[in-house]
Design a protein around this motif. Sequence first.
Motif, PDB file in Angstrom:
ATOM      1  N   ILE A   1      68.374  57.806 -41.061  1.00 41.57           N
ATOM      2  CA  ILE A   1      67.636  57.565 -42.308  1.00 41.57           C
ATOM      3  C   ILE A   1      66.505  58.584 -42.378  1.00 41.57           C
ATOM      4  O   ILE A   1      65.733  58.727 -41.438  1.00 41.57           O
ATOM      5  N   ARG A   2      66.446  59.294 -43.499  1.00 39.97           N
ATOM      6  CA  ARG A   2      65.434  60.356 -43.636  1.00 39.97           C
ATOM      7  C   ARG A   2      64.147  59.800 -44.240  1.00 39.97           C
ATOM      8  O   ARG A   2      64.175  59.107 -45.262  1.00 39.97           O
ATOM      9  N   VAL A   3      63.040  60.107 -43.577  1.00 39.12           N
ATOM     10  CA  VAL A   3      61.737  59.620 -44.032  1.00 39.12           C
ATOM     11  C   VAL A   3      60.881  60.822 -44.415  1.00 39.12           C
ATOM     12  O   VAL A   3      60.790  61.789 -43.658  1.00 39.12           O
ATOM     13  N   SER A   4      60.276  60.775 -45.592  1.00 43.03           N
ATOM     14  CA  SER A   4      59.366  61.850 -45.997  1.00 43.03           C
ATOM     15  C   SER A   4      57.957  61.303 -46.179  1.00 43.03           C
ATOM     16  O   SER A   4      57.782  60.219 -46.734  1.00 43.03           O
ATOM     17  N   GLY A   5      56.996  62.054 -45.719  1.00 42.90           N
ATOM     18  CA  GLY A   5      55.591  61.703 -45.941  1.00 42.90           C
ATOM     19  C   GLY A   5      55.120  62.416 -47.199  1.00 42.90           C
ATOM     20  O   GLY A   5      55.269  63.628 -47.313  1.00 42.90           O
ATOM     21  N   VAL A   6      54.575  61.662 -48.127  1.00 39.66           N
ATOM     22  CA  VAL A   6      54.153  62.234 -49.410  1.00 39.66           C
ATOM     23  C   VAL A   6      52.658  61.984 -49.571  1.00 39.66           C
ATOM     24  O   VAL A   6      52.235  61.021 -50.201  1.00 39.66           O
ATOM     25  N   ILE A  63      64.656  48.921 -43.063  1.00 37.20           N
ATOM     26  CA  ILE A  63      65.773  49.614 -42.393  1.00 37.20           C
ATOM     27  C   ILE A  63      67.082  48.849 -42.652  1.00 37.20           C
ATOM     28  O   ILE A  63      68.104  49.437 -43.016  1.00 37.20           O
ATOM     29  N   VAL A  64      67.029  47.521 -42.507  1.00 37.24           N
ATOM     30  CA  VAL A  64      68.224  46.703 -42.750  1.00 37.24           C
ATOM     31  C   VAL A  64      68.658  46.830 -44.214  1.00 37.24           C
ATOM     32  O   VAL A  64      69.841  47.011 -44.519  1.00 37.24           O
ATOM     33  N   HIS A  65      67.696  46.776 -45.117  1.00 32.83           N
ATOM     34  CA  HIS A  65      67.978  46.907 -46.554  1.00 32.83           C
ATOM     35  C   HIS A  65      68.702  48.224 -46.841  1.00 32.83           C
ATOM     36  O   HIS A  65      69.692  48.253 -47.581  1.00 32.83           O
ATOM     37  N   ILE A  66      68.234  49.288 -46.244  1.00 28.90           N
ATOM     38  CA  ILE A  66      68.830  50.603 -46.506  1.00 28.90           C
ATOM     39  C   ILE A  66      70.233  50.685 -45.908  1.00 28.90           C
ATOM     40  O   ILE A  66      71.163  51.161 -46.551  1.00 28.90           O
ATOM     41  N   MET A  67      70.391  50.172 -44.684  1.00 27.00           N
ATOM     42  CA  MET A  67      71.706  50.233 -44.052  1.00 27.00           C
ATOM     43  C   MET A  67      72.723  49.341 -44.777  1.00 27.00           C
ATOM     44  O   MET A  67      73.923  49.555 -44.662  1.00 27.00           O
TER      45      MET A  67
END
Length: 238
Positions: free
Chosen positions: A127-132, A84-88
């Motif tokens: 932050i958008r999370v997708s399950g694949v 999360i920190v990395h993305i922000m």
Amino acid sequence: EEEVISYRQSLSINVSGFDVPRPVKTFQDLGFDGMLMGTIAKQGYENPTPIQCQAVPIALSGRDLIGIAKTGSGKTAAFVLPMIVHIMDQAELAKGEGPIGIICSPTRELAQQIFNETKKFAKAYGIRVSGVYGGMSKFEQFKELKAGCEIVVATPGRLIDMIKMKAFTMFRGTYLVLDEADRMFDLGFEPQIRSIVGQLRPDRQTLLFSATMPRRVERLAREILSDPIRVTVGEVGR
Ligand code: ADP
Ligand code: MG
């Protein structure tokens, strides 16, 4: 330094690698913002677990990591919080497309659990999370991914399918997690893992978690991680 050594011992933490960041004692020590601290508190997490105490500061420092700790030790948050920190931290967040964080998990059930946990922490930030993974039709999944996301939580086979269908590109992928690496090997996913890794930038950060460390997992780790720090909690099986 001596204090750090005895603190690690008290948590049964072993580390190897150069310049290993110090383990923390509390979530406050990690420098998270109020939003992340709020979600941690909401989860009822009072203190970091031993693997989190050592692995989170390493991951936050940008280093590659091999984390070995038994089931139930809190490995998910150990890689999700720094993700999360990395993305922000990405200045380019608003631009570009395709996931920044990619989490690979051996089974649909495990991927689903990680997906749920990741969403809890990602939500407040938008932050958008997708399950694949299986369970949704490939077409539905394709459509969801086309709409964009920052994190995918995936089983290797379905992730490869989606890449082949051009549901997204891997250009933004800079934080890769291979969770339960030993089980992914047992299930025969080594070729898929290599293919996924091959599509990511060489300057990515890579984290590999496993309950045991068989030789072939060790070999893959040596190939795809750069100057990793290894953290083990408790005894390690092979
Ligand atoms: P692992 O992946 O190592 O098997 P999980 O990440 O699934 O472990 O975590 C096991 C359980 O511990 C989950 O229910 C999770 O919510 C909980 N947990 C994780 N971190 C903490 C913490 N710091 N304090 C309390 N519970 C935690
Ligand atoms: Mg786990």
